[in-house]
Design an enzyme around this catalytic site. Structure first.
Site, PDB file in Angstrom:
ATOM      1  N   GLU A  16      40.318  33.749  34.029  1.00  0.00           N
ATOM      2  CA  GLU A  16      41.348  34.785  34.150  1.00  0.00           C
ATOM      3  C   GLU A  16      42.621  34.097  34.594  1.00  0.00           C
ATOM      4  O   GLU A  16      42.674  33.506  35.686  1.00  0.00           O
ATOM      5  CB  GLU A  16      40.936  35.855  35.170  1.00  0.00           C
ATOM      6  CG  GLU A  16      41.962  36.975  35.257  1.00  0.00           C
ATOM      7  CD  GLU A  16      41.766  37.879  36.470  1.00  0.00           C
ATOM      8  OE1 GLU A  16      42.120  39.061  36.377  1.00  0.00           O
ATOM      9  OE2 GLU A  16      41.265  37.394  37.508  1.00  0.00           O
ATOM     10  N   ASP A  29      23.232  54.400  39.351  1.00  0.00           N
ATOM     11  CA  ASP A  29      22.667  54.469  40.709  1.00  0.00           C
ATOM     12  C   ASP A  29      21.210  54.906  40.618  1.00  0.00           C
ATOM     13  O   ASP A  29      20.922  56.039  40.254  1.00  0.00           O
ATOM     14  CB  ASP A  29      23.503  55.464  41.524  1.00  0.00           C
ATOM     15  CG  ASP A  29      22.874  55.829  42.860  1.00  0.00           C
ATOM     16  OD1 ASP A  29      22.038  55.058  43.362  1.00  0.00           O
ATOM     17  OD2 ASP A  29      23.238  56.908  43.400  1.00  0.00           O
ATOM     18  N   ASP A  85      22.112  56.391  46.474  1.00  0.00           N
ATOM     19  CA  ASP A  85      23.074  56.197  47.571  1.00  0.00           C
ATOM     20  C   ASP A  85      24.514  56.353  47.094  1.00  0.00           C
ATOM     21  O   ASP A  85      25.448  56.107  47.858  1.00  0.00           O
ATOM     22  CB  ASP A  85      22.875  54.828  48.226  1.00  0.00           C
ATOM     23  CG  ASP A  85      23.149  53.671  47.285  1.00  0.00           C
ATOM     24  OD1 ASP A  85      23.415  53.907  46.080  1.00  0.00           O
ATOM     25  OD2 ASP A  85      23.092  52.503  47.747  1.00  0.00           O
ATOM     26  N   ASN A 105      18.919  54.427  43.306  1.00  0.00           N
ATOM     27  CA  ASN A 105      18.288  54.724  44.604  1.00  0.00           C
ATOM     28  C   ASN A 105      18.976  55.863  45.350  1.00  0.00           C
ATOM     29  O   ASN A 105      18.671  56.115  46.522  1.00  0.00           O
ATOM     30  CB  ASN A 105      18.228  53.465  45.478  1.00  0.00           C
ATOM     31  CG  ASN A 105      19.610  52.918  45.816  1.00  0.00           C
ATOM     32  OD1 ASN A 105      20.627  53.477  45.385  1.00  0.00           O
ATOM     33  ND2 ASN A 105      19.657  51.840  46.572  1.00  0.00           N
ATOM     34  N   ASP A 143      30.579  36.656  37.654  1.00  0.00           N
ATOM     35  CA  ASP A 143      31.984  36.661  38.073  1.00  0.00           C
ATOM     36  C   ASP A 143      32.123  35.791  39.315  1.00  0.00           C
ATOM     37  O   ASP A 143      31.455  36.040  40.328  1.00  0.00           O
ATOM     38  CB  ASP A 143      32.412  38.092  38.392  1.00  0.00           C
ATOM     39  CG  ASP A 143      33.861  38.369  38.040  1.00  0.00           C
ATOM     40  OD1 ASP A 143      34.671  37.436  38.140  1.00  0.00           O
ATOM     41  OD2 ASP A 143      34.167  39.513  37.670  1.00  0.00           O
ATOM     42  N   HIS A 149      37.919  46.074  34.556  1.00  0.00           N
ATOM     43  CA  HIS A 149      37.886  46.786  35.833  1.00  0.00           C
ATOM     44  C   HIS A 149      39.258  46.897  36.488  1.00  0.00           C
ATOM     45  O   HIS A 149      39.421  47.651  37.448  1.00  0.00           O
ATOM     46  CB  HIS A 149      36.925  46.078  36.794  1.00  0.00           C
ATOM     47  CG  HIS A 149      37.364  44.683  37.133  1.00  0.00           C
ATOM     48  ND1 HIS A 149      37.305  43.646  36.225  1.00  0.00           N
ATOM     49  CD2 HIS A 149      37.886  44.157  38.267  1.00  0.00           C
ATOM     50  CE1 HIS A 149      37.769  42.551  36.792  1.00  0.00           C
ATOM     51  NE2 HIS A 149      38.123  42.833  38.021  1.00  0.00           N
ATOM     52  N   ASP A 150      40.245  46.151  35.980  1.00  0.00           N
ATOM     53  CA  ASP A 150      41.601  46.182  36.539  1.00  0.00           C
ATOM     54  C   ASP A 150      42.598  46.934  35.665  1.00  0.00           C
ATOM     55  O   ASP A 150      43.767  47.047  36.033  1.00  0.00           O
ATOM     56  CB  ASP A 150      42.118  44.747  36.728  1.00  0.00           C
ATOM     57  CG  ASP A 150      41.506  44.044  37.921  1.00  0.00           C
ATOM     58  OD1 ASP A 150      41.047  44.736  38.844  1.00  0.00           O
ATOM     59  OD2 ASP A 150      41.473  42.798  37.917  1.00  0.00           O
ATOM     60  N   ASP A 205      37.717  34.220  38.303  1.00  0.00           N
ATOM     61  CA  ASP A 205      38.746  35.167  38.727  1.00  0.00           C
ATOM     62  C   ASP A 205      40.033  34.431  39.115  1.00  0.00           C
ATOM     63  O   ASP A 205      39.987  33.445  39.862  1.00  0.00           O
ATOM     64  CB  ASP A 205      38.211  35.971  39.916  1.00  0.00           C
ATOM     65  CG  ASP A 205      39.111  37.101  40.326  1.00  0.00           C
ATOM     66  OD1 ASP A 205      39.232  38.062  39.542  1.00  0.00           O
ATOM     67  OD2 ASP A 205      39.695  37.029  41.425  1.00  0.00           O
TER      68      ASP A 205
END
Length: 590
Positions: free
Chosen positions: A281, A45, A49, A47, A122, A356-357, A223
């Site tokens: 995938e 990150d 946020d 900036n 992706d 990520h899964d 995906d």
């Protein structure tokens, strides 16, 4: 004609096998890649946020390059309501403001290419977000031209059109506002499935990929691409558990009747036109599917992600992936061996332990109970999978040995899959602690905690006065990039040495796979061979000592790498003792 082409193709492979014995290999650049997955929301990150952004990735390119990887797989950065953290896309040709601008992305691409890093985007093409303009139009009127971009059906007796279960629990059907028809969503309610039977949809999809290809991306990760073709009529799923209201219907949408037809159209008009890399995938596939999908002559993608190994610790008697059983090493050997051998020369696999899964691999397959065991077992797992046949993928933080989180409250979790599953558990009268026990093991949020850069607040992901979108793991002070860079014995530096070994020894890319001492209850050992050139990979998967007798023909092989620092020498022919989670790689060439 097709028969002759396949015969000629097989003859080519037979010739290649002969050439291999003379150290001449039919090399493919995409087989030699190592791919690093970046999940932008959790990477860096810049900036303040609380959300990672594209500029944070650009700032980190020198670090990524230092790993020894060749390609970045960038998880979705498109505009999205984030019901499924960006996998619900509302505009395929834009950049979500929370990640930056198109100019930021173009700078990231250019800086990646300057460093020799390819970029794979992706692409989520089975479904859009309900906020996408196509669905907004489709749901506004039954006569709207976009109506047939999606699947719509009338209910039965006041209920859903069929009994299909969503990937994320509950029904796979929902109603749009002020519409008495139901729309299909195999995933979250806000992810309506596109109707690929409609040629206009296929053209829209190709236009999206043309857009990014013309910006010079190097390829696409597709995906859940093998669910784009559904069985006509969308028949009911078989009822396997009468206590459930909705039922799994994978046989009606996985690898559907027109999947290859649809994908050949995309390959011809997009992938081939721009010489793009494509990885699919593909849940619920067999090696036969793998050969068909990735065949060098008439396949549709270069390689695929399959999930058979990812279910090795799921209780087959349970109702979800959160019903867990201890994994069996013999089952890991069986599954891995099947995919290593049955794809043959025609197919190609993607090797991974995390994304990520999936939860963190050292917590799942290794041992994170002590710092020593975490480091040793993370290195062992890396040794085992990075040298298998196929293209390896490394997920952000995996190279540090990042671990799962000990969730203590549902308020800590953000993932729609876990939140929906908790609702089902509540309906079944299960306690919050019951649900959390499963989420500690397999929640997708385990992989999504912020990247740990240093020992400062938030692990250096966000400024100290900012709360990240998902809490940083509490162990960031001892597991982070800065600490790992300065420790010659770190998991990070071991990954670097291992990936360099793969580049230096192409037998690890092109060699045939053969398991060794298959019945050994603790040791997973295999060879990779090209002619008389061999690698022997030996890994102890248990936290106790193990015995292993190497093949006699490899006596005298040189040790290339090991995860214990106080071991060197050549391979003998007698039984040897391996320490807890020990891994060694030997090289032999007469």
């Amino acid at each position: 004609k097709k028969f002759i082409q396949k015969a000629q193709h097989q003859e080519k492979h037979d010739t290649n096998n002969i050439l291999k014995t003379m150290d001449k290999i039919d090399r493919k650049w995409w087989k030699e890649l190592v791919v690093y997955q970046v999940y932008p929301r959790s990477y860096k990150d810049t900036n303040g946020d609380g959300v990672g952004d594209i500029n944070g990735i650009t700032e980190s390119l020198d670090y990524i390059k230092s790993l020894g990887v060749d390609c970045i797989w960038l998880s979705p950065v498109y505009p999205s309501p984030n019901e499924d953290n960006g996998y619900d896309i509302s505009d395929y040709k834009g950049i979500h403001p929370e990640f930056g601008t198109m100019e930021d992305w173009e700078r990231f691409l250019g800086e990646s290419h300057k460093r020799g890093l390819k970029v794979v985007m992706d692409m989520v093409l089975n479904h859009t977000s309900e906020a996408h303009e196509w669905f907004q139009q489709a749901s506004s009127s039954k006569d709207n031209p976009y109506r047939d971009y999606y699947y719509w059906a009338k209910g039965k007796d006041g209920k859903e059109p069929n009994n299909w279960m969503s990937f994320f629990s509950g029904s796979a059907w929902a109603k749009a506002k002020e519409d008495d028809d139901w729309y299909l969503h195999l995933f979250a309610k806000g992810q309506p499935d596109l109707n690929w039977e409609n040629p206009k949809v296929r053209q829209e999809v190709k236009d999206v990929m043309h857009f990014w290809a013309q910006k010079k991306v190097d390829g696409f990760r597709l995906d859940v691409i093998n669910v784009i073709s559904k069985v006509p009529g969308l028949p009911d799923a078989p009822i396997k558990n009468k206590e459930q209201m909705y039922h799994w219907a994978g046989e009606h949408f996985f690898n559907g009747p027109r999947f290859m037809e649809f994908m050949k159209e995309v390959k011809t008009e997009v992938f081939d036109k721009y010489d793009l890399f494509a990885v699919g995938e593909t849940p619920d596939v067999t090696p036969e599917h793998g050969r068909q999908f990735t065949h060098e002559l008439d396949g549709v993608v270069h390689m695929l992600f399959q999930f058979e190994l990812m279910a090795v610790d799921t209780d087959p008697k349970g109702s979800s992936k959160y019903d867990i059983q201890p994994f069996s090493l013999s089952e890991i050997k069986r599954i891995t061996g099947k995919w290593q051998t049955e794809l043959g020369n025609e197919g190609w696999n993607s090797n991974y332990l995390e994304n990520h899964d999936q939860p963190r691999s050292v917590s799942r397959f290794g041992d994170d109970s002590t710092e020593e065991n975490r480091k040793i077992s993370a290195k062992m797992l890396a040794t085992w999978y990075l040298l298998l046949r196929g293209t390896p993928y490394v997920y952000q933080g995996q190279e540090l040995g990042m671990t799962n989180v000990h969730w203590t409250s549902m308020s800590q979790l953000k993932d729609v899959e876990a939140l929906n599953h908790r609702k089902e558990d509540e309906q079944r009268g299960k306690s919050e602690e019951y649900s959390l026990a499963g989420f500690r093991k397999k929640s997708r949020d385990n992989a999504r905690t912020p990247m740990q850069w240093n020992s400062k607040a938030n692990g250096g992901f966000s400024p100290a006065d900012v709360s990240p979108w998902l809490d940083s793991h509490e162990n960031y002070k001892r597991i982070n990039v800065e600490e790992s860079n300065n420790d010659p014995d770190s998991v990070l530096n071991y990954y670097r040495r291992l990936l360099q070994l793969r580049k230096d020894h192409l037998v690890s890319v092109y060699g045939d796979y053969q398991i060794v001492d298959e019945q050994n209850p603790q040791i997973y050992a295999y060879t990779r061979s090209v002619g008389d050139e061999k690698l022997l990979v030996v890994t102890n998967w248990r936290g106790e000592k193990a015995k292993f007798t190497p093949p006699k023909e490899l006596e005298g092989a040189n040790l290339l790498i090991g995860n214990y620092s106080n071991f060197s020498g050549t391979l003998g022919s007698k039984e040897e003792e391996y320490r807890p989670y020990e891994a060694r790689v030997y090289y032999h060439k007469p």
